[in-house]
Write a protein that holds these residues in place. Structure first.
Motif, mmCIF file in Angstrom:
data_model
loop_
_atom_site.group_PDB
_atom_site.id
_atom_site.type_symbol
_atom_site.label_atom_id
_atom_site.label_comp_id
_atom_site.label_asym_id
_atom_site.label_seq_id
_atom_site.Cartn_x
_atom_site.Cartn_y
_atom_site.Cartn_z
ATOM 1 N N THR A 15 2.752 6.021 -7.687
ATOM 2 C CA THR A 15 2.462 4.628 -7.197
ATOM 3 C C THR A 15 3.578 3.746 -6.989
ATOM 4 O O THR A 15 3.524 3.025 -6.016
ATOM 5 C CB THR A 15 1.771 4.295 -8.769
ATOM 6 N N GLY A 71 0.877 -1.068 0.080
ATOM 7 C CA GLY A 71 0.059 0.054 0.219
ATOM 8 C C GLY A 71 0.868 1.300 -0.086
ATOM 9 O O GLY A 71 1.729 1.384 -0.983
ATOM 10 N N ALA A 72 0.371 2.256 0.906
ATOM 11 C CA ALA A 72 1.091 3.376 1.049
ATOM 12 C C ALA A 72 2.285 3.543 2.121
ATOM 13 O O ALA A 72 2.080 2.687 3.208
ATOM 14 C CB ALA A 72 0.330 4.655 1.265
ATOM 15 N N HIS A 73 3.244 4.360 1.965
ATOM 16 C CA HIS A 73 3.917 4.700 3.107
ATOM 17 C C HIS A 73 3.343 5.196 4.420
ATOM 18 O O HIS A 73 2.212 5.923 4.009
ATOM 19 C CB HIS A 73 5.162 5.618 2.812
ATOM 20 N N ALA A 120 3.093 6.013 -2.681
ATOM 21 C CA ALA A 120 1.728 6.390 -2.475
ATOM 22 C C ALA A 120 0.678 5.126 -2.958
ATOM 23 O O ALA A 120 1.383 4.197 -3.350
ATOM 24 C CB ALA A 120 1.330 7.468 -3.547
ATOM 25 N N LEU A 121 -0.477 5.445 -2.643
ATOM 26 C CA LEU A 121 -1.490 4.241 -2.979
ATOM 27 C C LEU A 121 -1.670 4.315 -4.345
ATOM 28 O O LEU A 121 -1.753 3.340 -5.043
ATOM 29 C CB LEU A 121 -2.839 4.490 -2.391
ATOM 30 N N LEU A 122 -1.667 5.229 -4.967
ATOM 31 C CA LEU A 122 -1.836 5.650 -6.304
ATOM 32 C C LEU A 122 -1.569 7.205 -6.800
ATOM 33 O O LEU A 122 -1.858 7.834 -5.767
ATOM 34 C CB LEU A 122 -3.065 5.172 -6.964
#
Lengths: 340, 340, 340, 340
Positions: free
Chosen positions: D203, D13-15, D207-209
């Motif tokens: 991405t 996923g994200a940081h 990031a998630l996207l």
């Protein structure tokens, strides 16, 4: 003195017999959009010639238009067409196919022709949804390098198409010269059985303009006139195209015009062969590709309008000579004089 | 006995003078792709006629093709073209414009014409980036309902275009009948100053096929031949189109053919007017739209091939009669006999 | 003091339970492109809910993207989609559908909804190859005006689709509010049987972003992931979308969020009704369209961020209030205070 | 036991710091479509970082979408983009660029990079209106083979672009790993001066996207949000993307994540180097391409999820290992254990 131009096979108008029929029918009132009796008669003559009474036949103004229409009509958005790198759709149509949304995947051709190995290579490297999906094979016969497909070559391509659910499309802008070439062993009836869709070129073989597109496969027929109209390929005066093919399909005119083009090309290649020049591709149909010293290439271009195709090495250039139904014997004499 | 068909203005071939020039030049060798001397001469004649020595002129095979080419060449992807609901691009081109990626925003036309109020309405309701951005105004003159733009109407549209940075495009498939209509107060020179791009229709006024596209605005000229090629609008034998316009532009032939069409149309409308029938749109150019009882409409369609346009009310139908340069006096006599 | 904004239903992030699952799974390694276990689980939950174990389900980042993907994937080039004039694809997507090559044919909606009569009208007037061919019906439920389709209305549309070989597509950006609306008599299982393809909106009902596209019809499934990739609708981290729907589909969360939005909307409409104001469309789901004096409209826009939709007459304006899963009771109190 | 997957840099996923900011702001009400304060703040931070206060910055959900948006927005229909044969747009986007109507002309890359010679070659062979016109150069940095452009390489490409009026576009999906690579001599400020448009990939770096697209050239800015909306690249909850870049751009987080990925990749390459294996491309950033015996390749794929890239010869295969901000030290230990 202006020499004959060997620049291409579309420098003159139409064969006199074509014009004659157009003149005769000029003031008739005809249905628009290809629904007229001349188009119908021409379709009937073509169906008989190719021995496909079930084929749908449509007359399209030009070759690039036929190509983009065929490709965009039968592919879904994620599907691509595969062509030789020399294929007309790959380089010489200003991205007309891509403009309809489809990638042209190209592979190195062998003398301008696709091989089953190349097709298999594309299939093997396009195996996931992150890449376009091969769906149509584009071949031209005779090819952009003047070569032709033999019966066994076409059968082999057909087999790989059947096995992989690919459509086989033959660009027949110069199909007449393929059929009348001395090395040819394919009949038009066989072509019409082996491919799914092809066209019989008029522009380069006696017509003012126009190509006869032949849909051999049942699934391709539905709603095709809608697609023609959308791509501006259904001229109001469709009968203009119909009349021309009506004339070309009578008394063997179409093939005799192509045979003349080939005969003239043979005379051109003979001249260069006699002088000891090699060819970029083995002469076969109405395009001849002699390799000559750069300086001579320049003079040939200047005198005969032929195309400066490619610098083969530091000293030599390949030039292109094209003959047609309209090439006169005098042009051969002029070329012969050039070497005196 | 077969009656004359009033179905449309593209039922016959070309005017004899056009064919004559094509015959005479048939075996000449000409440059391909519109770079020939005939096309050049035709361009020169058109530039003189329209008094725009700076205009770029290109010959395109057909009207739908010209429309899709013009619109897709000059709009960015998010921009739209605005047309009357009766505009040819809106209904009768099988989504050819949308197939190039652009929305056609339509508004109710007044007698087939756009008004400044309608254009302003579109501008007012397209004010955010969530909607397409109006960039081009499409008008046809004469329109699909046979009406024409007056000088003041065209000036008003031009003003709103200038003010809003919109391109003004006139579809001139039937521009000849507009220019020669008795109610017309616009000269071709004025049109060529007021619009940014327009075309002079050949297909419906004496040619086998072909439209002369005129680019008046400097910014539109760049790379246009690339775009023509991509949309399959640059035929190999471009000289075929050039020759036809060369003939049409000589000795006032173009306008005299349109004037004939209008004169024949007036005779058609006179017949219906005499019989007391109303018209769906006031007769003006070469399309006449009488409203007749349903039963009579059926017979007119059957006998004269005219189009059954619209059921006006339970009892009455509007039919369309179209005349052309080729409409003979005898057809008027036949129509008159119909009412005896 | 800043008031609550009723501008739309996408002003906040995700429902806490959605974020919770994302947090918990954040450092897991997942397969890319929607092939992960969370997406798989979410698909399973959706299939159970809609009672279509055979459905294909794909998670797409946004609504406009889903619309353009669906329409461009299932239509051939000459086919069009039919929508109400208020349909999202018709006005509010900057020509996204046309940019894929397809015309959106629109008809006047009734309270934002399509009727069988309107669909039949389009079929009747698109009967030739010179016009686009209707192939897909686009409806939104709840609609852009907040209205919903009743069971009999949806059945009637389905019937006309079956009879005319049209695909039926439901834009379900706000399907939750339709299903939980007090006037609703349609179950999700029925929707999933009546339509060919629909989506369950996440963005406007609890997710950060994401829509669950449901392909009910077998023929639509082939190669769909290719088409997703081509339209940039297959994000690398597809699991982000999968996780969100996994959370939304558990314990009835999805419907309870929509029910909350509807309940809040009812409170909004009660306030206006009490004050004697009429509505542009009868309040039903989470969008409320009161008609108020112009001056009041201005203040509502300024204070509550609601949309100034349309000037109804010289003195009155329709404004739009939208509620969502995140609308707090305090916002209702603020609105009530406005009228004190 | 499940090993760590080196399949790609988008498996997690994200940081946590990104998620933290999203959680904190979750119930705030924000403007839609990227007009919110988080996006604005993120834009400001990026402008400062790249030292281009004049740049326009837009947040786009994904990389393929950014590529197709950029290319289709800035090219006219007849113009093409030039890429290395390994370029992402050429093979791995399912024809997304062609689906917008543009040809991708590809040339053999050198270690995944374009050279001025290759670009000149394309210019030289596309000299007529029968071919597409080169208008944009696409480069990726770091490239699909992990290589990076040096300052002098980028300057040389920029020069040829300036000279030929070509736009220079850098795909920065992995720009972080380029900037933090030990061999790098290019600063982000220099990149932002040398290219016309580029993006900073989210991405694949925390990031998630989301990708931050930077328009450096004034002429590219007009109406860009219209184009975003049309290509479905303007999500309703744009603030989701804005928040993530806001977090990534603070305290050097973005570069430190990329530096971690590079450090982990170096450890991977060290292991293979120690064992005596060669590399398909010299290791440099976060993608490592060791060439190993076929049997070992199979086991590496099975155990570490790495990609089986290409069969180098009969006995050896190149596999791809990708590291990211999320790659733990334990994964290196697992890989080291594999060789024990």
């Amino acid at each position: 003195m202006k020499m004959h131009s060997f620049a291409n096979d579309y420098s003159e108008g139409a064969h006199p017999k074509v014009l004659e029929l157009m003149m005769k029918s000029n003031l008739e009132q005809n249905e628009g959009y290809g629904l007229d009796r001349h188009s119908e008669r021409a379709r009937e003559l073509i169906r008989q010639w190719i021995d496909r009474p079930d084929a749908d036949i449509h007359f399209i103004p030009g070759g690039t238009q036929t190509n983009l229409l065929v490709i965009s009509s039968f592919l879904r958005p994620h599907q691509c067409v595969v062509a030789a790198d020399t294929g007309h759709i790959n380089v010489h149509e200003t991205g007309a196919v891509e403009a309809t949304g489809h990638k042209v995947v190209n592979v190195p051709g062998v003398d301008g022709k696709l091989t089953p190995e190349h097709i298999q290579g594309v299939i093997d490297t396009h195996e996931s949804e992150h890449m376009v999906k091969p769906k149509m094979i584009y071949i031209s016969n005779s090819s952009e390098l003047g070569s032709i497909y033999t019966k066994s070559e076409l059968q082999a391509i057909r087999e790989i198409c059947l096995k992989n659910n690919l459509l086989l499309y033959m660009d027949g802008a110069r199909i007449g010269t393929a059929l009348t070439c001395s090395a040819n062993d394919l009949s038009i009836e066989e072509i019409a059985r082996y491919v799914d869709v092809f066209y019989i070129g008029g522009t380069k073989n006696g017509a003012l303009l126009g190509e006869a597109l032949v849909l051999c496969k049942e699934e391709l027929k539905e709603d095709f006139r809608y697609l023609m109209k959308q791509r501006a390929a259904m001229p109001a005066k469709g009968f203009i195209l119909g009349m021309q093919f009506e004339a070309l399909m009578q008394d063997g005119l179409y093939l005799s015009l192509a045979a003349h083009a080939n005969a003239m090309a043979e005379k051109v290649s003979d001249i260069f062969r006699e002088k000891g020049y090699d060819f970029y591709a083995e002469p076969c149909t109405n395009q001849v590709f002699p390799i000559v010293p750069n300086e001579m290439a320049e003079r040939l271009v200047r005198n005969f309008g032929c195309l400066d195709l490619i610098r083969v090495d530091d000293n030599n250039t390949c030039v292109r000579f094209v003959t047609s139904w309209a090439t006169p014997q005098s042009s051969i004499d002029e070329l012969r004089s050039f070497f005196l």
